[in-house]
Design a protein around this motif. Structure first.
Motif, PDB file in Angstrom:
ATOM      1  N   PHE A  36       1.049  -1.231  -0.433  1.00 63.83           N
ATOM      2  CA  PHE A  36      -0.441  -0.219  -0.289  1.00 63.83           C
ATOM      3  C   PHE A  36       0.883   1.456   0.089  1.00 63.83           C
ATOM      4  CE2 PHE A  36      -1.922   3.300   2.189  1.00 63.83           C
ATOM      5  CZ  PHE A  36      -3.276   3.906   1.328  1.00 63.83           C
ATOM      6  N   GLY A  37       0.257   2.392  -1.472  1.00 66.71           N
ATOM      7  CA  GLY A  37       1.572   3.410  -1.135  1.00 66.71           C
ATOM      8  C   GLY A  37       0.944   4.579  -1.205  1.00 66.71           C
ATOM      9  N   MET A  38       1.038   5.528  -0.317  1.00 69.42           N
ATOM     10  CA  MET A  38       0.638   7.049  -0.357  1.00 69.42           C
ATOM     11  C   MET A  38       1.192   7.996   0.108  1.00 69.42           C
ATOM     12  SD  MET A  38      -1.734   8.678   2.926  1.00 69.42           S
ATOM     13  CE  MET A  38      -3.093   7.752   1.999  1.00 69.42           C
ATOM     14  N   SER A  39       1.211   8.881  -1.228  1.00 64.18           N
ATOM     15  CA  SER A  39       2.119  10.601  -1.534  1.00 64.18           C
ATOM     16  C   SER A  39       1.392  12.038  -0.809  1.00 64.18           C
ATOM     17  CB  SER A  39       2.230   9.898  -2.617  1.00 64.18           C
ATOM     18  OG  SER A  39       3.031   9.536  -3.311  1.00 64.18           O
ATOM     19  N   VAL A  40       2.010  12.056   0.092  1.00 69.06           N
ATOM     20  CA  VAL A  40       1.456  13.328   0.516  1.00 69.06           C
ATOM     21  C   VAL A  40       2.148  14.491  -0.461  1.00 69.06           C
ATOM     22  CG1 VAL A  40       1.843  15.303   3.063  1.00 69.06           C
ATOM     23  CG2 VAL A  40       1.996  12.622   2.147  1.00 69.06           C
ATOM     24  N   ILE A  41       1.050  14.962  -0.789  1.00 68.03           N
ATOM     25  CA  ILE A  41       1.499  16.080  -1.877  1.00 68.03           C
ATOM     26  C   ILE A  41       2.168  17.555  -1.060  1.00 68.03           C
ATOM     27  CG2 ILE A  41      -0.015  17.132  -4.132  1.00 68.03           C
ATOM     28  CD1 ILE A  41       0.529  14.628  -3.637  1.00 68.03           C
ATOM     29  N   THR A  42       3.395  17.667  -1.112  1.00 71.87           N
ATOM     30  CA  THR A  42       4.056  18.801  -0.486  1.00 71.87           C
ATOM     31  C   THR A  42       4.038  20.081  -1.303  1.00 71.87           C
ATOM     32  OG1 THR A  42       5.809  17.777  -0.605  1.00 71.87           O
ATOM     33  CG2 THR A  42       5.352  17.852   1.141  1.00 71.87           C
ATOM     34  N   ASN A  43       4.215  19.875  -2.599  1.00 73.86           N
ATOM     35  CA  ASN A  43       4.396  21.328  -3.231  1.00 73.86           C
ATOM     36  C   ASN A  43       3.920  21.113  -5.154  1.00 73.86           C
ATOM     37  OD1 ASN A  43       6.588  19.286  -3.855  1.00 73.86           O
ATOM     38  ND2 ASN A  43       6.704  20.872  -5.566  1.00 73.86           N
ATOM     39  N   CYS A  44       3.084  21.962  -5.475  1.00 68.56           N
ATOM     40  CA  CYS A  44       2.685  21.791  -7.132  1.00 68.56           C
ATOM     41  C   CYS A  44       3.101  21.627  -7.916  1.00 68.56           C
ATOM     42  CB  CYS A  44       1.059  22.457  -6.719  1.00 68.56           C
ATOM     43  SG  CYS A  44      -0.419  22.409  -5.802  1.00 68.56           S
ATOM     44  N   GLY A  45       3.800  20.873  -8.862  1.00 70.56           N
ATOM     45  CA  GLY A  45       4.888  21.047  -9.765  1.00 70.56           C
ATOM     46  C   GLY A  45       4.620  21.649 -10.655  1.00 70.56           C
ATOM     47  N   LEU A  46       3.817  21.875 -11.316  1.00 72.07           N
ATOM     48  CA  LEU A  46       2.868  23.250 -12.151  1.00 72.07           C
ATOM     49  C   LEU A  46       2.928  24.171 -11.908  1.00 72.07           C
ATOM     50  CD1 LEU A  46       1.337  20.779 -14.178  1.00 72.07           C
ATOM     51  CD2 LEU A  46       3.388  21.226 -14.742  1.00 72.07           C
ATOM     52  N   SER A  47       2.746  24.723 -10.582  1.00 69.69           N
ATOM     53  CA  SER A  47       3.107  26.521 -10.187  1.00 69.69           C
ATOM     54  C   SER A  47       4.321  27.199 -10.146  1.00 69.69           C
ATOM     55  CB  SER A  47       2.879  26.210  -9.142  1.00 69.69           C
ATOM     56  OG  SER A  47       3.429  26.239  -8.128  1.00 69.69           O
ATOM     57  N   ASP A  48       4.497  28.540  -9.818  1.00 64.86           N
ATOM     58  CA  ASP A  48       6.100  28.825 -10.919  1.00 64.86           C
ATOM     59  C   ASP A  48       6.325  28.799  -9.317  1.00 64.86           C
ATOM     60  OD1 ASP A  48       5.006  29.558 -13.244  1.00 64.86           O
ATOM     61  OD2 ASP A  48       3.769  30.966 -12.661  1.00 64.86           O
ATOM     62  N   GLU A  49       6.053  28.251  -8.555  1.00 65.68           N
ATOM     63  CA  GLU A  49       6.352  28.298  -6.644  1.00 65.68           C
ATOM     64  C   GLU A  49       8.037  27.384  -6.452  1.00 65.68           C
ATOM     65  OE1 GLU A  49       5.545  30.039  -4.236  1.00 65.68           O
ATOM     66  OE2 GLU A  49       4.356  30.897  -4.909  1.00 65.68           O
ATOM     67  N   PRO A  50       9.213  27.735  -6.427  1.00 69.83           N
ATOM     68  CA  PRO A  50      10.481  26.621  -6.586  1.00 69.83           C
ATOM     69  C   PRO A  50      10.649  25.813  -5.566  1.00 69.83           C
ATOM     70  CG  PRO A  50      10.809  28.896  -5.039  1.00 69.83           C
ATOM     71  CD  PRO A  50       9.569  29.637  -5.864  1.00 69.83           C
ATOM     72  N   GLY A  51      10.653  24.568  -5.894  1.00 72.41           N
ATOM     73  CA  GLY A  51      10.829  23.574  -4.999  1.00 72.41           C
ATOM     74  C   GLY A  51      12.178  24.105  -3.524  1.00 72.41           C
ATOM     75  N   ASP A  52      11.199  23.639  -2.572  1.00 72.76           N
ATOM     76  CA  ASP A  52      12.482  24.253  -1.218  1.00 72.76           C
ATOM     77  C   ASP A  52      12.020  22.644  -0.246  1.00 72.76           C
ATOM     78  OD1 ASP A  52      11.809  24.694   1.450  1.00 72.76           O
ATOM     79  OD2 ASP A  52      12.827  26.230   0.628  1.00 72.76           O
ATOM     80  N   HIS A  53      12.993  21.943   0.216  1.00 75.91           N
ATOM     81  CA  HIS A  53      12.745  20.787   0.785  1.00 75.91           C
ATOM     82  C   HIS A  53      12.547  21.634   2.307  1.00 75.91           C
ATOM     83  CE1 HIS A  53      14.318  16.545   1.858  1.00 75.91           C
ATOM     84  NE2 HIS A  53      14.804  17.516   3.087  1.00 75.91           N
ATOM     85  N   GLU A  54      13.051  22.354   2.642  1.00 76.43           N
ATOM     86  CA  GLU A  54      12.049  22.550   4.358  1.00 76.43           C
ATOM     87  C   GLU A  54      10.928  22.646   4.032  1.00 76.43           C
ATOM     88  OE1 GLU A  54      13.935  26.247   6.036  1.00 76.43           O
ATOM     89  OE2 GLU A  54      15.746  25.582   5.946  1.00 76.43           O
ATOM     90  N   ASP A  55      10.325  22.592   2.990  1.00 81.09           N
ATOM     91  CA  ASP A  55       8.390  22.842   2.757  1.00 81.09           C
ATOM     92  C   ASP A  55       7.984  21.918   2.596  1.00 81.09           C
ATOM     93  OD1 ASP A  55       6.278  24.993   2.381  1.00 81.09           O
ATOM     94  OD2 ASP A  55       6.492  24.245   0.421  1.00 81.09           O
ATOM     95  N   VAL A  56       8.856  20.984   1.641  1.00 84.21           N
ATOM     96  CA  VAL A  56       8.536  19.741   1.634  1.00 84.21           C
ATOM     97  C   VAL A  56       8.397  18.842   2.700  1.00 84.21           C
ATOM     98  CG1 VAL A  56       9.205  17.798   0.983  1.00 84.21           C
ATOM     99  CG2 VAL A  56       9.447  19.580  -0.065  1.00 84.21           C
TER     100      VAL A  56
END
Length: 269
Positions: free
Chosen positions: A227-247
Motif C-alpha cells: 500500500f502506497g501513499m504520497s503527501v502532495i507537498t508542492n504543486c509542480g506545475l505552479s511557478d513556486e520554486p522547490g524547497d526541501h524545508e517546505d516539503v
C-alpha cells in the motif's frame, strides 16, 4: 547485496530484538517520521549499528529501525529511507525491504512526499498510489535472487487493490479526503523542471518524487502486498520554486491524517 548479506543482517536484527516477528513493514518518507510516535516501541535500532545497513544522509530522515505494536499488531518501521541520489546502489536502497521480508512481514506500507502533477491536487492532499512509472534504474537488474522471486516478476496490481479498497472505506468513515493517482519515480536530487512536469503529465503521472518505486518493485518481486501513499507537498506545475524545508513542513502537517489511515489499516490486517 548478496543473499548471504541479507540473511546475516536479518539474523543480527532477530537476535537484537529477541525474535520479534513483525506482521507489517512501514517505510516513512520525508517529513513523515512522526508516525513513529504512534508505535508502542519495543526495540529501536540505529541504522549505523546494523551490519550491512546504509545510513540515511537526508534531512528529515532520522535513520532508525523501530519495532513495536500499532493497534495491537506487530510492525517494523523505517524512520528514514535510502535514495539512489545519495550515491547508493539500488541493491542498497532496497536492502531493508529484503531484510524485513526475512524478518516476517506479510505486507508493506510505503509513504513519501511528492510534487503534484494533477492540476486538481492541492498542497497537503493525500494521494493513494494506484500505479507507478519508473524512471530510475530497475533494482532487479543483475543476477536474479531466485530464493526471493522470479526472473521476470509481473507488476500488474503492484499496489494492492484490496488494501486500496480498505483505505477508501476507512477514509470515508473518518472523513479523510483522498486523491488517487500514478506516482512517477525519478532519480533526483534536483526538483523537476517545468518541462519535466509537463512530460510526466503527458505520460500519465499524477505526482512525482525521488523514492518508493525501487522498494515497491523489490517487494512485488517477493510477492509482498503493497500500500502506497504520497503527501502532495508542492504543486509542480505552479511557478513556486522547490524547497526541501517546505516539503518537510507540508509532510508533517499531513502526517496526522496519514497516521489515522495507517493505524486503522494496520489494525484490520
Amino acid at each position: 547485496m548478496s543473499q548471504q548479506e541479507i540473511k546475516r543482517t536479518a539474523e543480527f536484527i532477530a537476535a537484537a530484538t529477541r525474535g520479534f516477528t513483525p506482521e507489517a513493514g512501514i517505510i516513512l518518507g520525508t517529513g513523515l517520521g512522526g508516525f513513529a510516535d504512534c508505535i508502542d516501541v519495543a526495540y529501536s535500532l540505529e541504522y549505523k549499528d546494523i551490519p550491512g545497513f546504509p545510513v540515511s544522509t537526508v534531512e528529515g530522515h532520522k535513520g532508525r529501525l523501530i519495532f513495536g505494536t500499532v493497534e495491537g499488531r506487530r510492525v517494523v518501521a523505517m524512520q528514514g529511507r535510502f535514495h539512489y541520489y545519495e550515491g547508493y546502489a539500488m541493491s542498497q536502497v532496497t536492502f531493508p525491504v529484503r531484510v524485513m521480508k526475512l524478518l516476517g512481514i506479510r505486507c508493506l506500507f510505503v509513504s513519501n512526499a511528492s510534487g503534484g502533477i494533477n492540476t486538481s491536487f492541492r498542497t497537503g492532499d493525500l494521494m493513494v498510489i494506484t500505479d507507478h512509472i519508473n524512471l530510475m534504474p530497475n533494482p532487479l537488474i543483475g543476477p536474479n535472487m531466485a530464493e526471493f522471486g522470479p526472473r521476470f516478476p509481473d507488476m500488474h496490481g503492484c499496489y494492492d487493490p484490496q488494501l486500496i479498497a480498505r483505505a477508501t472505506a476507512i477514509a470515508e468513515r473518518e472523513g479523510i479526503k483522498l486523491q488517487y493517482g500514478v506516482y512517477v519515480g525519478g532519480t533526483g536530487p534536483t526538483f523537476e523542471t517545468q518541462a519535466e512536469y509537463r512530460y510526466f503529465k503527458a505520460i500519465g503521472g499524477d505526482a512525482a518524487g525521488m523514492s518508493t518505486v525501487p522498494e515497491v518493485i523489490v517487494a512485488r518481486h517477493m510477492s509482498l502486498p503493497v500500500f502506497g501513499m504520497s503527501v502532495i507537498t508542492n504543486c509542480g506545475l505552479s511557478d513556486e520554486p522547490g524547497d526541501h524545508e517546505d516539503v518537510q513542513r507540508q509532510g508533517r502537517k499531513a502526517g496526522e491524517r496519514m497516521g489515522v489511515l495507517f493505524r486503522e489499516m494496520i489494525r484490520t490486517l
